[in-house]
Design a protein around this motif. Structure first.
Motif: not given
Length: 126
Positions: A112-121
């Motif tokens: 979930v964290l990495k998914t959020w980071q990808t969206l943020h990036e």
């Protein structure tokens, strides 16, 4: 940090039942029952993240089954639901960029964290 009870309230307000099962898949959206099922015995973090993911399937009225585009969309829904950008910034500033530590502090899985980071990036890149 969102807890299971809060997400169950969200599900119920949207008209979905939350049911529990033993063994098998972590969670499932069952559109014919207008229900989300969760496996008993998971960690709190796994339960919250699984429920948020299935809420994404319910929100988009996905059919049963695992279709790549639907899974990605449900992952993104869960990440946006569970991670507050301000909380993320504070925790990253405090603990550094280590995914396992960030996920732990935010109460989510590394996925979930990495998914959020990808969206943020991707938003920064636009």
């Amino acid at each position: 940090m969102t807890n299971t009870d809060a997400l169950i309230d969200v599900a119920e307000r949207r008209g979905y039942r939350v049911l529990w099962h033993h063994g098998g898949v972590k969670a499932a959206w069952q559109p014919h029952r207008h229900a989300i099922t969760l496996r008993l015995g998971m960690t709190d973090t796994a339960t919250v993240c699984s429920l948020a993911h299935e809420l994404g399937h319910a929100h988009y009225e996905d059919p049963p089954g695992h279709f790549g585009a639907h899974e990605l969309r449900a992952d993104r829904f869960a990440a946006k639901l569970l991670i507050n950008p301000d909380d993320y910034r504070i925790i990253e500033h405090t603990y550094g960029p280590h995914p396992a530590r960030l996920a732990h502090e935010l109460g989510v899985t590394v996925k979930v964290l990495k998914t959020w980071q990808t969206l943020h990036e991707s938003k920064i890149a636009l």
